[in-house]
Design a protein around this motif. Structure first.
Motif, short mmCIF file in Angstrom:
data_model
loop_
_atom_site.label_atom_id
_atom_site.label_comp_id
_atom_site.label_asym_id
_atom_site.label_seq_id
_atom_site.Cartn_x
_atom_site.Cartn_y
_atom_site.Cartn_z
N ASP A 92 0.86 -1.18 0.00
CA ASP A 92 0.00 0.00 0.00
C ASP A 92 0.90 1.23 0.00
O ASP A 92 2.13 1.13 0.01
N GLY A 93 0.29 2.40 -0.01
CA GLY A 93 1.06 3.63 -0.08
C GLY A 93 1.99 3.82 1.10
O GLY A 93 3.10 4.36 0.95
N ASP A 94 1.59 3.36 2.28
CA ASP A 94 2.43 3.50 3.47
C ASP A 94 3.72 2.70 3.34
O ASP A 94 4.81 3.18 3.67
N LEU A 95 3.60 1.45 2.87
CA LEU A 95 4.80 0.63 2.72
C LEU A 95 5.75 1.25 1.70
O LEU A 95 6.97 1.32 1.93
N VAL A 96 5.21 1.70 0.57
CA VAL A 96 6.06 2.30 -0.45
C VAL A 96 6.74 3.56 0.09
O VAL A 96 7.94 3.77 -0.13
N ALA A 97 6.00 4.37 0.82
CA ALA A 97 6.57 5.59 1.39
C ALA A 97 7.70 5.27 2.37
O ALA A 97 8.75 5.94 2.37
N GLN A 98 7.49 4.25 3.20
CA GLN A 98 8.52 3.86 4.16
C GLN A 98 9.77 3.35 3.43
O GLN A 98 10.90 3.66 3.82
N ALA A 99 9.55 2.56 2.40
CA ALA A 99 10.68 2.04 1.62
C ALA A 99 11.45 3.17 0.96
O ALA A 99 12.68 3.23 1.03
N HIS A 100 10.73 4.07 0.32
CA HIS A 100 11.40 5.19 -0.35
C HIS A 100 12.15 6.06 0.65
O HIS A 100 13.26 6.55 0.35
N ALA A 101 11.58 6.26 1.83
CA ALA A 101 12.25 7.07 2.85
C ALA A 101 13.57 6.42 3.29
O ALA A 101 14.51 7.12 3.69
N ALA A 102 13.62 5.09 3.19
CA ALA A 102 14.84 4.36 3.56
C ALA A 102 15.78 4.18 2.37
O ALA A 102 16.81 3.51 2.50
N ALA A 125 -3.69 0.27 -8.66
CA ALA A 125 -3.43 0.42 -7.24
C ALA A 125 -1.94 0.56 -6.96
O ALA A 125 -1.53 1.37 -6.11
N MET A 126 -1.11 -0.19 -7.66
CA MET A 126 0.33 -0.10 -7.46
C MET A 126 0.86 1.25 -7.96
O MET A 126 1.77 1.84 -7.35
N ALA A 127 0.29 1.75 -9.04
CA ALA A 127 0.69 3.07 -9.53
C ALA A 127 0.31 4.14 -8.52
O ALA A 127 1.10 5.05 -8.23
N ALA A 128 -0.88 4.02 -7.96
CA ALA A 128 -1.34 5.00 -6.96
C ALA A 128 -0.48 4.94 -5.70
O ALA A 128 -0.24 5.96 -5.05
N ALA A 129 -0.01 3.75 -5.36
CA ALA A 129 0.82 3.59 -4.16
C ALA A 129 2.23 4.12 -4.38
O ALA A 129 2.96 4.35 -3.41
N GLY A 130 2.63 4.29 -5.64
CA GLY A 130 3.95 4.82 -5.95
C GLY A 130 5.01 3.78 -6.19
O GLY A 130 6.21 4.08 -6.10
N ALA A 131 4.61 2.54 -6.48
CA ALA A 131 5.59 1.48 -6.75
C ALA A 131 6.49 1.87 -7.92
O ALA A 131 6.06 2.52 -8.87
N ASP A 132 7.74 1.43 -7.86
CA ASP A 132 8.69 1.73 -8.92
C ASP A 132 8.58 0.77 -10.09
O ASP A 132 8.79 1.16 -11.25
#
Length: 222
Positions: A182-192, A209-216
Motif C-alpha cells: 500500500d502507499g504507506d509501505l512504499v513511502a517507508q521504503a522510499h524514505a529508507a 493500485a500499485m501506480a497509486a501507491a507509488g511502486a517503482d
C-alpha cells in the motif's frame, strides 16, 4: 503510470505458440511486447553452470542440481545467454537456493557465481539480484557491494518488518507480493532509500493500485 517500470515475469511465455517461461524466446517476446525488463530464475547445475529455470526439478529430467549443463533440455538457457537476450532491458535475477530444496548450498557458491557473471557481462548497472533467502543477499553484498539487491517478500511476510529487514542486509530494494503493498509501505521504503518492485500484478485494478501507491516496478505475467 508512465514512470512505473514493467518487468515480464519469467519473460513473456505463450504456451499456445510453444514459448515456455524462462526461455530465450520468452525474453525476446517480452522485448517485442514493450517490457522495460525481465524477471528470471537461476539455479546451479552439478557442474557449476547457471541454469535459468524456476523449479528445482525438470519434469522427465530430474533435479537441476544433479544434472550437468549438457544434460539439460535445449529450452533451458544458461544465464550468460539470457543476459545477452535481454540486452537493453533491466533484468531481475532471482537466485533459487532455499533450504529444503534439492541442491541447497549453504556456502552460497551459486550466489558468488551469479554475481561474478553479472559483473563480467557488464550488467552491474542494469541487473538487480533478488532472493527470498536473506543470506543469499548478504553473500551478494560481500562479493560485489556495488550490485543492487532486492529482498523478496512472500504474502505471509509482515510488511511492517520488511524495510528494516532489507536495509539490515544492505539491500537496495524490496520485492513484495502485491497483497502486501500500500502507499504507506512504499513511502517507508522510499524514505529508507529502497526501490519497490511488486509481484505478481496481473489485472488492471492491481496495476492502478500499485501506480497509486507509488511502486517503482511491477512484475507481471500479462
Amino acid at each position: 503510470m508512465g514512470s512505473m517500470a514493467i518487468q515480464a515475469h519469467r519473460g513473456s511465455p505463450d504456451p499456445a505458440m510453444g514459448i515456455r517461461e524462462n526461455t530465450l524466446d520468452a525474453f525476446l517476446r517480452a522485448r517485442q511486447l514493450g517490457a522495460d525488463g525481465v524477471e528470471l530464475d537461476v539455479r546451479m547445475t552439478s557442474d557449476g553452470a547457471l541454469a535459468v529455470h524456476h523449479d528445482p526439478v525438470i519434469a522427465g529430467v530430474g533435479p537441476i542440481s544433479e544434472r550437468a549443463a549438457g544434460e539439460l533440455p535445449d529450452f533451458v538457457p544458461l544465464l550468460a545467454a539470457a543476459l545477452d537476450a535481454c540486452h537493453g532491458l533491466s533484468v531481475n535475477v532471482e537466485i533459487k537456493n532455499l533450504p529444503g530444496e534439492p541442491g541447497f548450498d549453504s556456502s552460497d557458491h551459486v550466489t558468488h557465481e551469479v554475481a561474478d557473471a553479472v559483473v563480467e557481462a557488464g550488467r552491474a548497472s542494469s541487473v538487480v539480484i533478488s532472493s527470498f533467502w536473506p543470506p543469499t543477499l548478504e553473500a551478494v553484498r560481500d562479493a560485489h557491494p556495488d550490485l543492487a539487491t532486492g529482498l523478496l517478500l512472500a504474502p505471509w511476510f509482515d510488511p511492517a518488518e520488511s524495510v528494516a529487514a532489507a536495509t539490515a542486509r544492505g539491500c537496495t530494494a524490496i520485492h513484495p507480493h502485491v497483497d502486501l503493498v500500500d502507499g504507506d509501505l512504499v513511502a517507508q521504503a522510499h524514505a529508507a532509500g529502497l526501490a519497490v518492485a511488486v509481484w505478481t500484478v496481473n489485472d488492471r485494478s492491481a496495476l492502478e493500485a500499485m501506480a497509486a501507491a507509488g511502486a517503482d516496478t511491477v512484475i507481471t505475467d500479462d
